[in-house]
Design a protein around this motif. Structure first.
Motif, mmCIF file in Angstrom:
data_model
loop_
_atom_site.group_PDB
_atom_site.id
_atom_site.type_symbol
_atom_site.label_atom_id
_atom_site.label_comp_id
_atom_site.label_asym_id
_atom_site.label_seq_id
_atom_site.Cartn_x
_atom_site.Cartn_y
_atom_site.Cartn_z
ATOM 1 N N LYS A 167 0.814 -1.220 0.000
ATOM 2 C CA LYS A 167 0.000 0.000 0.000
ATOM 3 C C LYS A 167 0.847 1.270 0.000
ATOM 4 O O LYS A 167 0.309 2.373 0.064
ATOM 5 N N GLY A 168 2.186 1.116 -0.041
ATOM 6 C CA GLY A 168 3.055 2.283 -0.099
ATOM 7 C C GLY A 168 3.391 2.896 1.252
ATOM 8 O O GLY A 168 3.740 4.068 1.331
ATOM 9 N N ARG A 169 3.292 2.116 2.306
ATOM 10 C CA ARG A 169 3.579 2.610 3.657
ATOM 11 C C ARG A 169 4.812 1.910 4.229
ATOM 12 O O ARG A 169 5.107 0.773 3.871
ATOM 13 N N VAL A 170 5.519 2.585 5.128
ATOM 14 C CA VAL A 170 6.690 2.015 5.783
ATOM 15 C C VAL A 170 6.228 1.044 6.862
ATOM 16 O O VAL A 170 5.391 1.379 7.695
ATOM 17 N N ARG A 171 6.811 -0.153 6.862
ATOM 18 C CA ARG A 171 6.465 -1.188 7.828
ATOM 19 C C ARG A 171 7.732 -1.928 8.271
ATOM 20 O O ARG A 171 8.770 -1.829 7.641
ATOM 21 N N ASP A 172 7.609 -2.723 9.321
ATOM 22 C CA ASP A 172 8.668 -3.615 9.814
ATOM 23 C C ASP A 172 9.988 -2.883 10.097
ATOM 24 O O ASP A 172 11.054 -3.323 9.689
ATOM 25 N N ILE A 173 9.914 -1.809 10.837
ATOM 26 C CA ILE A 173 11.101 -1.028 11.192
ATOM 27 C C ILE A 173 11.923 -1.795 12.223
ATOM 28 O O ILE A 173 11.373 -2.343 13.174
ATOM 29 N N ILE A 201 4.838 8.722 2.488
ATOM 30 C CA ILE A 201 3.905 7.998 1.623
ATOM 31 C C ILE A 201 4.594 7.705 0.293
ATOM 32 O O ILE A 201 5.122 8.602 -0.357
ATOM 33 N N TYR A 202 4.604 6.430 -0.081
ATOM 34 C CA TYR A 202 5.192 5.989 -1.346
ATOM 35 C C TYR A 202 4.093 5.683 -2.344
ATOM 36 O O TYR A 202 2.994 5.294 -1.963
ATOM 37 N N LEU A 203 4.415 5.820 -3.610
ATOM 38 C CA LEU A 203 3.541 5.355 -4.669
ATOM 39 C C LEU A 203 3.635 3.824 -4.649
ATOM 40 O O LEU A 203 4.738 3.279 -4.757
ATOM 41 N N PRO A 204 2.524 3.108 -4.431
ATOM 42 C CA PRO A 204 2.605 1.638 -4.391
ATOM 43 C C PRO A 204 3.230 1.090 -5.674
ATOM 44 O O PRO A 204 3.028 1.632 -6.766
ATOM 45 N N VAL A 205 4.016 0.030 -5.531
ATOM 46 C CA VAL A 205 4.679 -0.590 -6.684
ATOM 47 C C VAL A 205 3.680 -1.511 -7.360
ATOM 48 O O VAL A 205 3.359 -2.582 -6.855
ATOM 49 N N GLU A 206 3.165 -1.058 -8.490
ATOM 50 C CA GLU A 206 2.213 -1.844 -9.268
ATOM 51 C C GLU A 206 2.754 -1.970 -10.680
ATOM 52 O O GLU A 206 2.953 -0.967 -11.369
ATOM 53 N N VAL A 207 3.000 -3.210 -11.099
ATOM 54 C CA VAL A 207 3.540 -3.487 -12.420
ATOM 55 C C VAL A 207 2.716 -4.604 -13.037
ATOM 56 O O VAL A 207 2.502 -5.640 -12.409
ATOM 57 N N ASN A 208 2.242 -4.374 -14.236
ATOM 58 C CA ASN A 208 1.413 -5.349 -14.956
ATOM 59 C C ASN A 208 0.218 -5.805 -14.130
ATOM 60 O O ASN A 208 -0.123 -6.988 -14.103
ATOM 61 N N GLY A 209 -0.402 -4.880 -13.414
ATOM 62 C CA GLY A 209 -1.607 -5.175 -12.650
ATOM 63 C C GLY A 209 -1.371 -5.881 -11.317
ATOM 64 O O GLY A 209 -2.316 -6.217 -10.621
ATOM 65 N N LYS A 210 -0.121 -6.121 -10.951
ATOM 66 C CA LYS A 210 0.189 -6.787 -9.688
ATOM 67 C C LYS A 210 0.921 -5.806 -8.768
ATOM 68 O O LYS A 210 1.782 -5.058 -9.213
ATOM 69 N N THR A 211 0.579 -5.832 -7.480
ATOM 70 C CA THR A 211 1.180 -4.931 -6.500
ATOM 71 C C THR A 211 2.234 -5.682 -5.691
ATOM 72 O O THR A 211 2.037 -6.840 -5.326
ATOM 73 N N TYR A 212 3.358 -4.993 -5.406
ATOM 74 C CA TYR A 212 4.493 -5.609 -4.734
ATOM 75 C C TYR A 212 4.918 -4.802 -3.507
ATOM 76 O O TYR A 212 4.676 -3.608 -3.428
ATOM 77 N N GLU A 213 5.604 -5.491 -2.572
ATOM 78 C CA GLU A 213 6.275 -4.829 -1.464
ATOM 79 C C GLU A 213 7.776 -4.919 -1.712
ATOM 80 O O GLU A 213 8.233 -5.800 -2.444
ATOM 81 N N ILE A 214 8.540 -3.989 -1.119
ATOM 82 C CA ILE A 214 9.999 -4.013 -1.224
ATOM 83 C C ILE A 214 10.547 -4.163 0.193
ATOM 84 O O ILE A 214 10.227 -3.359 1.073
ATOM 85 N N THR A 215 11.383 -5.178 0.412
ATOM 86 C CA THR A 215 11.734 -5.548 1.782
ATOM 87 C C THR A 215 13.142 -5.201 2.253
ATOM 88 O O THR A 215 13.367 -5.131 3.446
ATOM 89 N N ASN A 216 14.106 -5.005 1.397
ATOM 90 C CA ASN A 216 15.494 -4.845 1.855
ATOM 91 C C ASN A 216 15.972 -3.393 1.827
ATOM 92 O O ASN A 216 16.979 -3.061 1.237
ATOM 93 N N LEU A 217 15.260 -2.532 2.514
ATOM 94 C CA LEU A 217 15.591 -1.111 2.515
ATOM 95 C C LEU A 217 16.152 -0.685 3.866
ATOM 96 O O LEU A 217 15.837 -1.273 4.894
ATOM 97 N N SER A 218 16.975 0.340 3.840
ATOM 98 C CA SER A 218 17.521 0.891 5.080
ATOM 99 C C SER A 218 17.647 2.395 4.935
ATOM 100 O O SER A 218 17.587 2.940 3.839
ATOM 101 N N ALA A 219 17.833 3.048 6.076
ATOM 102 C CA ALA A 219 18.027 4.502 6.093
ATOM 103 C C ALA A 219 18.841 4.861 7.330
ATOM 104 O O ALA A 219 18.942 4.071 8.278
ATOM 105 N N ALA A 220 19.427 6.040 7.300
ATOM 106 C CA ALA A 220 20.192 6.551 8.434
ATOM 107 C C ALA A 220 19.599 7.893 8.845
ATOM 108 O O ALA A 220 19.174 8.681 8.000
ATOM 109 N N LEU A 221 19.551 8.131 10.154
ATOM 110 C CA LEU A 221 19.028 9.381 10.684
ATOM 111 C C LEU A 221 19.998 9.972 11.701
ATOM 112 O O LEU A 221 20.624 9.235 12.464
ATOM 113 N N ASP A 222 20.087 11.280 11.698
ATOM 114 C CA ASP A 222 20.798 12.028 12.726
ATOM 115 C C ASP A 222 19.774 12.917 13.397
ATOM 116 O O ASP A 222 19.095 13.700 12.722
#
Length: 181
Positions: free
Chosen positions: A119-125, A151-172
């Protein structure tokens, strides 16, 4: 079209897929006016940027190249994939009551992993490194507050929606009283 072919060739050259995360940031947003362009780019770069099983995807991580020309192409492919798949669409404004008043005063740097849901939301922090005055609980709460507004634009390709799992970020974070100096 030729550059897309070169990038796809790079992907299938066998010099990629180190098992790790792709570090994205929360400093820029795409904006809502580019939804169609981003969707079209996602269709064209899906195989280059993502490796999927069912509806769960991982961003491809390309290993550094010793050849300067290949390294330049690798950096270009990495930047394209990050821009198209893990740059937020927009940021919702933080409401004053969302900011916890009981944060410890001082500087903290930390890194975390997360996924972008279908759905384009951040999860599993998950906090992966932490240095400074905050403990893991404080860093997690701060990250929850920040990512709730992304808020992310949901990843929808060829009518199928996907999640992306291997992301990271750094904060100060530098929380405390501003002294004017």
């Amino acid at each position: 079209m030729r550059s897309l072919f070169i990038l796809v060739t790079l992907v299938f050259s066998g010099t990629f897929f180190a098992e790790s995360t792709v570090q994205c940031n929360f400093e820029k947003e795409i904006g809502e006016a580019l939804d169609e362009k981003i969707s079209a780019l996602r269709e064209r770069t899906f195989a280059l940027c993502l490796k999927c099983e069912d509806s769960s995807c991982k961003m491809n991580v390309f290993r550094p190249e010793t050849d300067p020309d290949l390294e330049k192409k690798r950096l270009g492919a990495t930047a394209l994939c990050k821009r198209v798949f893990c740059t937020p669409k927009k940021f919702r404004k933080i409401q004053g009551e969302e900011i916890p008043a009981d944060q410890p005063i001082g500087k903290t740097s930390f890194e975390f992993t997360y996924k972008i849901s279908e759905k384009g939301r951040v999860r599993d922090i998950e906090i992966t490194s932490l240095e400074g005055v905050m403990n893991r609980r404080d860093a997690y709460r701060w990250t929850q507050i920040l990512t709730k507004r992304v808020i992310y634009l949901p990843v929808e390709v060829n009518g199928k929606t996907y999640e992306i799992t291997n992301l990271s970020a750094a904060l100060d974070v530098n929380w405390g009283v501003f002294d004017g100096d």
